[in-house]
Design a protein around this motif. Structure first.
Motif, PDB file in Angstrom:
ATOM      1  N   GLY A  48     -29.067   7.677  41.645  1.00 20.42           N
ATOM      2  CA  GLY A  48     -29.391   6.396  42.265  1.00 20.42           C
ATOM      3  C   GLY A  48     -28.556   5.258  41.704  1.00 20.42           C
ATOM      4  N   ILE A  49     -28.342   5.285  40.393  1.00 20.20           N
ATOM      5  CA  ILE A  49     -27.510   4.261  39.745  1.00 20.20           C
ATOM      6  C   ILE A  49     -26.075   4.325  40.271  1.00 20.20           C
ATOM      7  N   ILE A  50     -25.564   5.563  40.407  1.00 16.45           N
ATOM      8  CA  ILE A  50     -24.208   5.749  40.915  1.00 16.45           C
ATOM      9  C   ILE A  50     -24.086   5.192  42.337  1.00 16.45           C
ATOM     10  N   MET A  51     -25.070   5.513  43.182  1.00 17.88           N
ATOM     11  CA  MET A  51     -25.030   5.064  44.568  1.00 17.88           C
ATOM     12  C   MET A  51     -25.256   3.557  44.691  1.00 17.88           C
ATOM     13  N   PHE A  52     -26.083   2.999  43.824  1.00 16.31           N
ATOM     14  CA  PHE A  52     -26.277   1.549  43.815  1.00 16.31           C
ATOM     15  C   PHE A  52     -24.954   0.860  43.490  1.00 16.31           C
ATOM     16  N   GLY A  53     -24.249   1.414  42.520  1.00  9.58           N
ATOM     17  CA  GLY A  53     -22.937   0.873  42.175  1.00  9.58           C
ATOM     18  C   GLY A  53     -21.966   0.966  43.335  1.00  9.58           C
ATOM     19  N   MET A  54     -22.024   2.066  44.077  1.00 11.04           N
ATOM     20  CA  MET A  54     -21.166   2.218  45.255  1.00 11.04           C
ATOM     21  C   MET A  54     -21.496   1.138  46.280  1.00 11.04           C
ATOM     22  N   GLY A  55     -22.783   0.884  46.483  1.00  9.43           N
ATOM     23  CA  GLY A  55     -23.206  -0.154  47.421  1.00  9.43           C
ATOM     24  C   GLY A  55     -22.718  -1.529  47.019  1.00  9.43           C
ATOM     25  N   MET A  56     -22.689  -1.776  45.702  1.00  8.24           N
ATOM     26  CA  MET A  56     -22.243  -3.077  45.190  1.00  8.24           C
ATOM     27  C   MET A  56     -20.747  -3.308  45.419  1.00  8.24           C
ATOM     28  N   THR A  57     -20.004  -2.227  45.600  1.00  4.02           N
ATOM     29  CA  THR A  57     -18.566  -2.360  45.822  1.00  4.02           C
ATOM     30  C   THR A  57     -18.209  -2.337  47.305  1.00  4.02           C
ATOM     31  N   MET A  58     -19.197  -2.115  48.163  1.00  4.02           N
ATOM     32  CA  MET A  58     -18.962  -2.045  49.603  1.00  4.02           C
ATOM     33  C   MET A  58     -19.253  -3.391  50.260  1.00  4.02           C
ATOM     34  N   SER A  59     -18.797  -3.532  51.493  1.00  2.89           N
ATOM     35  CA  SER A  59     -19.106  -4.722  52.280  1.00  2.89           C
ATOM     36  C   SER A  59     -19.015  -4.352  53.751  1.00  2.89           C
ATOM     37  N   VAL A  60     -19.468  -5.236  54.598  1.00  5.90           N
ATOM     38  CA  VAL A  60     -19.414  -4.969  56.039  1.00  5.90           C
ATOM     39  C   VAL A  60     -17.968  -4.810  56.506  1.00  5.90           C
ATOM     40  N   HIS A  61     -17.035  -5.408  55.756  1.00  9.04           N
ATOM     41  CA  HIS A  61     -15.619  -5.305  56.132  1.00  9.04           C
ATOM     42  C   HIS A  61     -15.119  -3.864  56.030  1.00  9.04           C
ATOM     43  N   LEU A 179     -29.528  -1.266  48.773  1.00  8.24           N
ATOM     44  CA  LEU A 179     -29.889  -2.274  47.768  1.00  8.24           C
ATOM     45  C   LEU A 179     -28.637  -2.914  47.169  1.00  8.24           C
ATOM     46  N   GLY A 180     -27.625  -2.080  46.927  1.00 11.82           N
ATOM     47  CA  GLY A 180     -26.369  -2.606  46.403  1.00 11.82           C
ATOM     48  C   GLY A 180     -25.706  -3.579  47.372  1.00 11.82           C
ATOM     49  N   LEU A 181     -25.743  -3.244  48.661  1.00 12.26           N
ATOM     50  CA  LEU A 181     -25.183  -4.126  49.684  1.00 12.26           C
ATOM     51  C   LEU A 181     -25.948  -5.446  49.758  1.00 12.26           C
ATOM     52  N   VAL A 182     -27.285  -5.357  49.617  1.00 14.14           N
ATOM     53  CA  VAL A 182     -28.118  -6.559  49.649  1.00 14.14           C
ATOM     54  C   VAL A 182     -27.774  -7.482  48.485  1.00 14.14           C
ATOM     55  N   VAL A 183     -27.642  -6.881  47.297  1.00 18.95           N
ATOM     56  CA  VAL A 183     -27.296  -7.678  46.114  1.00 18.95           C
ATOM     57  C   VAL A 183     -25.938  -8.346  46.305  1.00 18.95           C
ATOM     58  N   LYS A 184     -24.970  -7.581  46.820  1.00 21.71           N
ATOM     59  CA  LYS A 184     -23.636  -8.155  47.015  1.00 21.71           C
ATOM     60  C   LYS A 184     -23.654  -9.274  48.044  1.00 21.71           C
ATOM     61  N   SER A 185     -24.492  -9.142  49.067  1.00 20.01           N
ATOM     62  CA  SER A 185     -24.551 -10.139  50.134  1.00 20.01           C
ATOM     63  C   SER A 185     -25.236 -11.433  49.693  1.00 20.01           C
ATOM     64  N   PHE A 186     -26.332 -11.281  48.923  1.00 23.17           N
ATOM     65  CA  PHE A 186     -27.128 -12.449  48.568  1.00 23.17           C
ATOM     66  C   PHE A 186     -26.871 -12.983  47.158  1.00 23.17           C
TER      67      PHE A 186
END
Length: 335
Positions: A48-61, A179-186
């Motif tokens: 989960g930590i690994i995937m959260f980190g992946m989400g934090m590096t992603m964006s809608v772009h 969750l990672g995407l949400v954190v990056k967005s907000f």
């Protein structure tokens, strides 16, 4: 601290091998990875930590390329979920693998691409946006594709619950990424700060998984006569070759073929290890192919990047000279 984290992320392949050796020589040192804390699986938390980190590096772009170049992304997704599962079936049959190793190899094949492929594609001067988009797309459709393909390949021989695997992937992959995407967005400032440390955190988490799984299965590995390593190497390297060949058949440019080759050959083997532990607990060796693959594909990826940059790109990429001139004018132009 940032420098230390940067080194850990940069030399993850070396770190993975070190932890593999630790698992073989000190088998109980990371046994806690396979345990539970407060009823929660440590292994699932690490994933989960690994995937959260992946989400934090992603964006809608990252998904914009789906609309701009749907053909490339479609061919890439098809190659991702056809080549490696096919190779898993062929290799497990050809080498008459026992049920546990068959499960492990098949899970490696049916899991999505790993984020390491993006780094290796960048190092290889391939099409990085295509690589990132393929990783994102293959990951998002993995809750459907991974259980479905696993069931089609081994469901008639080895009993497991594909619906349960679907739910596991949602919990382990999709929810943390969201969750990672949400954190990056907000909380963009927090996300930007975290990206300096996330590669190191993910690298350590995967290394812990490798040491834990390898340690738990050390005796069986030593009795396997090297068959696991051989199958893993063939699976990975044939994936590179077939991915490149499919890119050529689809009329892709050299940079796209490089990206497709790496994206197909490098898998999210950490997820494969976690799914093996969660859904095939009666087959302890099922997690070993994923653990070995995690260490090996980072080594092979680094070697492949070296070959691309120093020999293959120069000789076969028709746009090589133009890219070099563009890079000389603007260091970012070539990317």
């Amino acid at each position: 601290m940032k420098k230390v984290c940067a080194l850990i992320g940069k030399y993850f392949g070396v770190l993975a091998v070190i932890f593999l050796i630790i698992g073989m020589t000190l088998p109980t040192s990371f046994s806690w990875v396979l345990g539970k804390v407060g009823g929660v699986s440590v292994l699932s938390v690490l994933l989960g930590i690994i995937m959260f980190g992946m989400g934090m590096t992603m964006s809608v772009h990252d998904f914009a390329l789906v609309l701009k170049r749907p053909k490339d992304v479609f061919f890439g997704a098809c190659a991702q979920y056809l080549v490696m599962p096919f190779l898993a079936y062929v290799l497990s049959t050809l080498f008459h693998l026992d049920p546990a190793l068959t499960v492990g190899v098949v899970l490696v094949g049916t899991c999505p691409g790993g984020t390491s492929s993006n780094v290796i594609t960048f190092m290889s001067k391939g099409d990085v946006p295509l690589s990132v988009t393929m990783t994102s797309v293959s990951t998002l459709i993995s809750p459907i594709m991974t259980p479905l393909l696993t069931y089609l390949i081994i469901g008639q021989r080895i009993s497991f619950d594909p619906v349960g695997m679907f739910l596991s992937i949602l919990q382990i992959v999709i929810v943390p990424i969201a969750l990672g995407l949400v954190v990056k967005s907000f909380l963009p400032k927090l996300a930007d700060t975290a990206t300096d440390y996330l590669p190191a955190v993910s690298s350590l988490a995967i290394s812990f998984l490798i040491a834990g799984i390898i340690g738990a299965s050390r005796d069986a590995i030593l009795n396997s006569s090297g068959i696991i390593l051989l199958v893993v190497i063939l699976h990975n390297c044939l994936g590179y070759a077939l991915g490149f060949f499919i890119g050529h058949l689809c009329g892709m440019s050299w940079k796209k073929m490089v990206a497709l080759s790496i994206e197909v050959g490098m898998q999210n083997s950490g997820l494969a290890t976690g799914l093996a532990k969660a859904h095939f607990a009666s087959l302890p060796m099922a997690g070993v192919p994923g653990a070995v693959f995690s260490a090996w594909h980072n080594i092979s990826g680094a070697v492949l990047a070296y070959l691309y940059v120093n020999y293959l790109n120069k000789r076969f990429d028709s746009n090589y000279e133009a890219d070099q001139k563009a890079a000389a004018v603007s260091p970012t132009a070539a990317h």
